[in-house]
Scaffold this active site. Structure first.
Site, PDB file in Angstrom:
ATOM      1  N   LYS A 128       0.831  -1.210   0.000  1.00 48.32           N
ATOM      2  CA  LYS A 128       0.000   0.000   0.000  1.00 48.32           C
ATOM      3  C   LYS A 128       0.871   1.268   0.000  1.00 48.32           C
ATOM      4  O   LYS A 128       0.654   2.177  -0.804  1.00 48.32           O
ATOM      5  CB  LYS A 128      -0.958   0.010   1.204  1.00 48.32           C
ATOM      6  CG  LYS A 128      -1.830   1.241   1.254  1.00 48.32           C
ATOM      7  CD  LYS A 128      -2.856   1.177   2.368  1.00 48.32           C
ATOM      8  CE  LYS A 128      -2.202   1.199   3.713  1.00 48.32           C
ATOM      9  NZ  LYS A 128      -3.192   1.220   4.813  1.00 48.32           N
ATOM     10  N   ASP A 146      -6.270   0.607  -0.109  1.00 46.56           N
ATOM     11  CA  ASP A 146      -6.371   0.717   1.351  1.00 46.56           C
ATOM     12  C   ASP A 146      -7.637  -0.017   1.783  1.00 46.56           C
ATOM     13  O   ASP A 146      -8.261  -0.723   0.981  1.00 46.56           O
ATOM     14  CB  ASP A 146      -6.380   2.186   1.788  1.00 46.56           C
ATOM     15  CG  ASP A 146      -7.673   2.883   1.386  1.00 46.56           C
ATOM     16  OD1 ASP A 146      -8.495   2.277   0.670  1.00 46.56           O
ATOM     17  OD2 ASP A 146      -7.872   4.034   1.804  1.00 46.56           O
TER      18      ASP A 146
END
Ligand code: SF4
Length: 218
Positions: A128, A146
């Site tokens: 991420k 996310d």
């Protein structure tokens, strides 16, 4: 299990998201963005399991004391932990941050790698954070995944994965190239405003006719 969408349906999802959330060049930067690459990377590391407001407080307190790898390494662990306390998990994040600073200095001569493999090889940096750096700091067309993007993708059938990283890999293979430019912010806003974790607004959802979510509300 949600059935995966077909390629034409995936195109339609992004076309509808584009209509709903046209790219906004005037949007304020996220807490993970910073014109300084090292500071952006630190912001990302600190943001794990933390609300944006708390991450911002931790970042600000840390950068008031030190904002380069060398100056952060010169602080004691207690000083770093105290500064970043607002973002939680501060002892673990202090250790990760120190290791990150060490690696940036020793392995990269103080520079931040600009590819996913190089970023993910840094201590404390996962898929991420690497994708957020590629998207916001390097301007690459990447859909960072996310918790909101992960939820939306798995509900819709856009991409599947047990973890955010797995969903990111699957989404990267399935999303059309043109959709990767604004896809992160569009899926993020859609997840926060419409396909919310609790009580998704299915009856008012522009994607309802495409969505394969088993528990879709009508
Ligand atoms: S129909 Fe409901 S579950 Fe499906 S994308 Fe829209 S809000 Fe999410």
């Amino acid at each position: 299990m949600t059935l995966p969408l077909k390629p034409k349906q995936i195109e339609a999802v992004f076309e509808r998201l584009e209509a709903l959330f046209p790219s906004d060049t005037a949007r304020p930067p996220t807490v993970k963005e910073d014109i300084d690459l090292f500071r952006a990377l630190v912001g990302c590391l600190l943001s794990a399991q933390s609300r944006d407001a708390n991450t911002l407080k931790a970042k600000t307190q840390l950068f008031e004391r030190a904002d380069t790898p060398a100056t952060i390494l010169a602080l004691s662990d207690d000083e770093v932990a105290t500064a970043i306390k607002p973002c939680g998990l501060y002892n673990m994040k202090t250790r990760s941050l120190k290791k990150l600073c060490r690696a940036v200095l020793d392995l990269h001569d103080g520079k931040i790698p600009r590819n996913r493999a190089g970023l993910m090889a840094l201590p404390g940096i996962g898929r991420k954070c690497a994708d957020i750096m590629l998207l916001f700091s390097y301007g690459e067309p990447v859909i960072a995944v996310d918790t909101h993007v992960h939820r939306v993708c798995n509900r819709l059938g856009l991409a599947s994965g047990k973890s955010e990283a797995e969903t990111a890999r699957n989404l990267d293979a399935r999303a059309p190239a043109w959709a990767k430019v604004n896809g992160h912010m569009q899926l993020l806003d859609f997840g926060k405003q419409i396909c919310r974790a609790r009580a998704p607004k299915c009856p008012n959802c522009t994607l309802s006719s495409i969505c394969n979510y088993d528990e879709k509300q009508t």
